[in-house]
Design a protein around this motif. Structure first.
Motif, short mmCIF file in Angstrom:
data_model
loop_
_atom_site.label_atom_id
_atom_site.label_comp_id
_atom_site.label_asym_id
_atom_site.label_seq_id
_atom_site.Cartn_x
_atom_site.Cartn_y
_atom_site.Cartn_z
N SER A 117 21.57 20.47 55.11
CA SER A 117 21.39 21.59 56.03
C SER A 117 21.57 21.15 57.49
CB SER A 117 19.99 22.19 55.88
OG SER A 117 19.03 21.32 56.44
N ILE A 118 21.80 22.11 58.34
CA ILE A 118 21.83 21.86 59.78
C ILE A 118 20.40 21.78 60.32
CG2 ILE A 118 22.73 22.68 62.01
CD1 ILE A 118 24.85 21.93 59.92
N GLY A 119 19.46 22.42 59.61
CA GLY A 119 18.09 22.53 60.09
C GLY A 119 17.39 21.21 60.30
N ILE A 120 17.82 20.14 59.59
CA ILE A 120 17.11 18.86 59.74
C ILE A 120 17.33 18.26 61.13
CG2 ILE A 120 17.11 18.33 57.29
CD1 ILE A 120 19.44 16.39 57.83
N ALA B 10 21.81 19.64 69.58
CA ALA B 10 22.63 20.85 69.57
C ALA B 10 24.09 20.51 69.35
CB ALA B 10 22.44 21.64 70.86
N ALA B 11 24.57 19.44 69.99
CA ALA B 11 25.97 19.03 69.83
C ALA B 11 26.26 18.62 68.40
CB ALA B 11 26.28 17.88 70.80
N VAL B 12 25.35 17.87 67.80
CA VAL B 12 25.52 17.46 66.40
C VAL B 12 25.54 18.69 65.50
CG1 VAL B 12 24.39 16.29 64.48
CG2 VAL B 12 24.56 15.16 66.70
N SER C 59 32.72 21.41 61.28
CA SER C 59 33.48 20.48 60.44
C SER C 59 33.08 20.49 58.97
CB SER C 59 33.31 19.06 60.98
OG SER C 59 31.96 18.62 60.84
N GLY C 60 31.88 20.99 58.72
CA GLY C 60 31.37 20.94 57.36
C GLY C 60 30.79 19.59 56.99
N ASP D 40 25.52 11.99 58.60
CA ASP D 40 26.71 11.16 58.87
C ASP D 40 27.10 11.20 60.34
OD1 ASP D 40 26.85 10.48 56.23
OD2 ASP D 40 28.38 11.96 55.70
N LEU D 41 26.99 12.37 60.96
CA LEU D 41 27.39 12.48 62.37
C LEU D 41 26.47 11.69 63.29
CD1 LEU D 41 28.35 16.28 62.48
CD2 LEU D 41 29.89 14.33 62.80
N VAL D 42 25.17 11.69 63.02
CA VAL D 42 24.22 10.94 63.85
C VAL D 42 24.52 9.45 63.77
CG1 VAL D 42 21.78 10.27 64.08
CG2 VAL D 42 22.41 12.67 63.77
N LEU D 43 24.81 8.96 62.59
CA LEU D 43 25.14 7.53 62.44
C LEU D 43 26.48 7.21 63.11
CD1 LEU D 43 24.05 6.79 58.75
CD2 LEU D 43 22.86 6.19 60.87
N GLU D 44 27.44 8.11 62.93
CA GLU D 44 28.77 7.88 63.51
C GLU D 44 28.71 7.80 65.03
OE1 GLU D 44 32.34 10.86 64.01
OE2 GLU D 44 32.32 10.08 61.95
N LYS D 45 27.89 8.66 65.64
CA LYS D 45 27.78 8.69 67.10
C LYS D 45 26.79 7.65 67.61
CE LYS D 45 28.91 13.64 67.27
NZ LYS D 45 30.17 13.48 68.03
N LYS D 46 26.20 6.89 66.69
CA LYS D 46 25.25 5.83 67.03
C LYS D 46 24.07 6.35 67.84
CE LYS D 46 28.78 2.26 66.78
NZ LYS D 46 29.46 1.11 67.45
N LEU D 47 23.66 7.58 67.50
CA LEU D 47 22.49 8.16 68.17
C LEU D 47 21.19 7.57 67.63
CD1 LEU D 47 23.69 11.87 68.24
CD2 LEU D 47 23.56 10.30 70.18
N MET D 48 21.22 7.09 66.38
CA MET D 48 20.07 6.45 65.75
C MET D 48 20.59 5.42 64.76
SD MET D 48 17.68 9.80 64.92
CE MET D 48 16.36 8.88 64.17
N ASP D 49 19.75 4.40 64.50
CA ASP D 49 20.17 3.48 63.44
C ASP D 49 19.71 4.03 62.10
OD1 ASP D 49 17.48 2.55 62.78
OD2 ASP D 49 17.56 1.37 64.63
#
Length: 472
Positions: A407-410, A424-426, A433-434, A439-448
């Motif tokens: 979900s997006i809600g997490i 909000a950007a994520v 993108s679906g 995956d997006l948070v890890l890809e953008k290195k926002l968190m480990d």
């Protein structure tokens, strides 16, 4: 040969009554005049029981005050005891909706009790010189105090039964709350994904709301403890002896086990129906809230392939005459319909209460019918909902968890760490993108990965802890 009928009379004339009947001429006229619902007052056994208690208390009070001979009073009491024990209820055939402010109901009781008392005294039905429906059974009374008092006592009994049924359902739902305590799912607002919760929390909230309504019903039940026995016709007490009101109320309190009290103003009490309006409103509240729960059950079980499919309701019957394999949520559906009927009955009670003019509200029969019917349907609905639906609900645990993680809600859980703008950007990119938030948070290195897994753990999502700057 024994005659099969007896002749009875009132001031309108004579009528033939079957000797099988304990009721008399006034009940017969009511049967002819009010073929309205086809539902007799005997369909509410609490009302028949209460009428007999009122008549018994009146006989005891009148005997104590010396206005009713001991032998006649004793026979009336014995007849009432039989009715209280469940006998002769089939002799109360008057329709639940009737004109005359309940006079037909009161006279039905007077005639049945009188004729049974006559038999106890060793005579034949209809020999009213030994025990008269008006002169003896109705002594020191009017329909306008005997009927409302019986109505209120019966309503107290019915509401007590409703509380029991509500507690039964609450227990069933609370058990599911405990069973589903570890089932992670997505909470929703406006039918859109919100933030995670447990299915157990959802069901526990249902149990809590039913508990709140149980308290409201208990409060409303206290409103019918005030009765107007001794008011007679309009509240002035005409034709009742001094001290009758106090003594008859004391007897009723002892006989019923219900702490009834005399209203402070018997004239006001004889026309006031405000308690019924408030009780009806509480029943509407109960109906609205159980309706919401049933709507949720239908949504949560929708599918099974193309809906939410978070829970499974017990399959009770085939759901379609044309679509094989379809199973419908019939228990929530029937309780929804009960709720709609209760909500409609509330309007009936409101209009009937408003339409009482001057010293008497003549609409109490339809008020009684509406309240008794609503309570019975709610009670029946609560029991079948618990037994045939709630107890058998199962959770699709893995499906619920998968929907949460997809979900997006997490992203809301990440706000304290990556900030609202990044969250909000994520969310926007995930929607477009679906791809998953994870995956997006890890890809953008926002968190480990370790911290992200900790924040999105089942325990943290269901019972959040404050995590700031990457530290729990």
């Amino acid at each position: 040969m024994a005659t099969t009928h007896r002749t009875e009379h009132d001031f309108l004339g004579e009528r033939e009554i079957s000797n099988d009947c304990y009721y008399g001429v006034q009940t017969l006229r009511a049967l002819e005049n009010f073929p309205i619902t086809g539902i007799p007052i005997s369909s509410v056994p609490e009302l028949i029981w209460s009428l007999a208690q009122v008549k018994k208390a009146a006989a005891l009070a009148n005997m104590e005050l010396g206005v009713l001979p001991n032998g006649i009073a004793a026979a009336i009491v014995a007849a009432c005891d039989e009715i209280i024990a469940g006998k002769l209820h089939d002799q109360f055939p008057v329709d639940v909706i009737q004109g005359g402010a309940g006079t037909s109901t009161n006279m039905n009781a007077n005639e049945v009790i009188a004729n049974r008392a006559i038999e106890i005294l060793g005579h034949k039905k209809g020999e009213y010189k030994y025990c008269h429906p008006n002169n003896h059974v109705n002594c020191s009374q009017s329909t306008n105090d005997a009927y409302p008092s019986a109505f209120r006592i019966a309503l107290h009994q019915k509401l007590s039964g409703l509380i029991d049924c509500m507690q039964y359902l609450q227990k069933s739902i609370a058990a599911k709350g405990a069973e589903f305590s570890d089932v992670l799912k997505m909470g929703r607002t406006q039918l859109q994904d919100a933030v995670p919760m447990s299915l157990g929390q959802e069901f526990s909230a249902y149990a809590t709301t039913i508990g709140e309504d149980i308290e409201r019903v208990r409060e409303a039940r206290n409103l019918v403890l005030e009765i107007n026995m001794g008011a007679t016709a309009i509240g002035t007490g005409i034709n009742s002896p001094p001290e009758y009101t106090r003594i008859v109320t004391e007897h009723l309190r002892i006989l019923t086990g219900i702490p009834v009290v005399t209203s402070a103003n018997l004239i006001e009490a004889t026309w006031d129906t405000g308690a019924y309006v408030q009780i009806s409103a509480v029943l509407k509240r109960v109906a609205v809230k159980i309706c919401k729960i049933c709507n949720d059950l239908r949504l949560l079980s929708s599918g099974p392939r193309c809906g939410l499919n978070e829970i499974n309701l017990p399959p009770l019957q085939p759901g379609s005459s044309i679509m094989p394999g379809k199973v419908n949520p019939v228990m929530p559906e029937v309780v929804n319909q009960i709720a709609y009927s209760v909500i409609g009955a509330d309007l009936t009670v409101t209009l009937a209460a408003e339409n009482g003019q001057l010293e008497l509200n003549v609409m109490e029969p339809v008020i009684g019918y509406s309240l008794f019917n609503s309570i019975s349907m709610l009670c029946n609905g609560f029991k079948v909902l618990a037994d045939k639906c709630i107890d058998g609900i199962t959770a699709n645990k893995e499906h619920c968890r998968a929907m949460v993680l997809n979900s997006i809600g997490i992203v809301t859980a990440l706000n304290p760490i990556i900030g609202y703008e990044n969250s909000a950007a994520v969310a926007r990119e995930a929607l477009a993108s679906g791809r998953s938030v994870y995956d997006l948070v890890l890809e953008k290195k926002l968190m480990d990965k370790a911290l992200l897994d900790e924040v999105l753990s089942t325990e943290n999502l269901m019972h959040p802890r404050f995590i700031a700057g990457g530290k729990a």
